[in-house]
Design a protein around this motif. Sequence first.
Motif, short mmCIF file in Angstrom:
data_model
loop_
_atom_site.label_atom_id
_atom_site.label_comp_id
_atom_site.label_asym_id
_atom_site.label_seq_id
_atom_site.Cartn_x
_atom_site.Cartn_y
_atom_site.Cartn_z
N THR A 48 0.82 -1.21 0.00
CA THR A 48 0.00 0.00 0.00
C THR A 48 0.85 1.26 0.00
O THR A 48 2.05 1.22 0.30
CB THR A 48 -0.92 0.02 1.24
N THR A 49 0.22 2.37 -0.33
CA THR A 49 0.82 3.68 -0.13
C THR A 49 0.42 4.19 1.25
O THR A 49 -0.61 3.77 1.80
CB THR A 49 0.32 4.68 -1.18
N GLU A 50 1.18 5.12 1.80
CA GLU A 50 0.86 5.65 3.13
C GLU A 50 -0.47 6.40 3.16
O GLU A 50 -1.12 6.49 4.20
CB GLU A 50 1.98 6.58 3.60
N SER A 51 -0.87 6.94 2.02
CA SER A 51 -2.05 7.81 1.99
C SER A 51 -3.36 7.08 2.27
O SER A 51 -4.37 7.73 2.54
CB SER A 51 -2.14 8.52 0.64
N SER A 52 -3.37 5.77 2.20
CA SER A 52 -4.59 5.00 2.48
C SER A 52 -4.48 4.18 3.76
O SER A 52 -5.17 3.18 3.93
CB SER A 52 -4.92 4.09 1.29
N VAL A 53 -3.59 4.62 4.67
CA VAL A 53 -3.36 3.90 5.93
C VAL A 53 -3.71 4.80 7.11
O VAL A 53 -3.37 5.99 7.13
CB VAL A 53 -1.89 3.45 6.04
N PHE A 54 -4.38 4.23 8.11
CA PHE A 54 -4.74 4.96 9.33
C PHE A 54 -4.35 4.12 10.53
O PHE A 54 -4.60 2.91 10.56
CB PHE A 54 -6.24 5.27 9.35
N TYR A 55 -3.75 4.77 11.52
CA TYR A 55 -3.32 4.11 12.75
C TYR A 55 -4.15 4.62 13.92
O TYR A 55 -4.53 5.79 13.96
CB TYR A 55 -1.85 4.42 13.05
#
Length: 269
Positions: free
Chosen positions: A150-157
């Motif tokens: 994935t790219t970072e832009s579609s990741v949530f922590y």
Amino acid sequence: MSNLVSIITPCLNSEKTIERTILSVLNQSYKNIQYIVIDGKSSDNTLEILKKYQEKDSRLLVVSEKDNSMTEALNRGLYLAKGNIVASINADDWYEMDAIAYVVKLYQNKPFICLIGNTQFISESGKVLYTNRPWTAPWLLAWYIMGCLTTESSVFYSADCIKDVGYFNEKFKYTQDFEYYLRILKKHKITYTNKLISNFWVSANQTSFLVGNQMSSEVLSYIDYKILRKIVGGTSLGSFIRIFLGVRRYTINQIYNHILQYLKIRGYL
């Protein structure tokens, strides 16, 4: 009380694209956002653009300091993040307008440690090259076989994830995100959602094209099953497996556009 979402953008000399990124964050349908932009002392008009929007919207916090890498900038943003949910988006990418509202609703229904959604890859001319659907993200082996999914832009922590797993490792300038996902999966679960979250701009100045060898060296310094990585992960075979499994989804036109874009970037056309 609604959940605060902290979003971080590291940038340097991003005057051509930063405004689109800013607007995609500040114009979200979900409004309880802390937006942190870490500028690495840009020498173009990036800072002027940032200051203009900071004066208009108090949710935007701009920090302009020299840094050694994007990883260091991301960590500076994490130190300032106050949200229950934290994310980062690069200065040439942009969110779908309902992305944050959708993520918050999922979190309220069932809190996640790390959530990954879909990403559209867009050419410089505005054509959709393909959609990335990392449905295999919950399984650690999939990351070894196919590389970074994935790219970072579609990741949530979640804030709990960052508290437990820690910050990005500043030894890694280009693949800090991949190393972080592997760290998460060794302790927690990654959740996948089949929803378009963000758009990733593919350009001739893409890091993966410019410093591919350095990226490969970084990954081999921390990944397990190094032989598997050399044979499959991050190779053409790994890309074929993504396409076969539907992680990288194309239409016929998108296949044509992506090959054309690749040839242009490589200087063959």
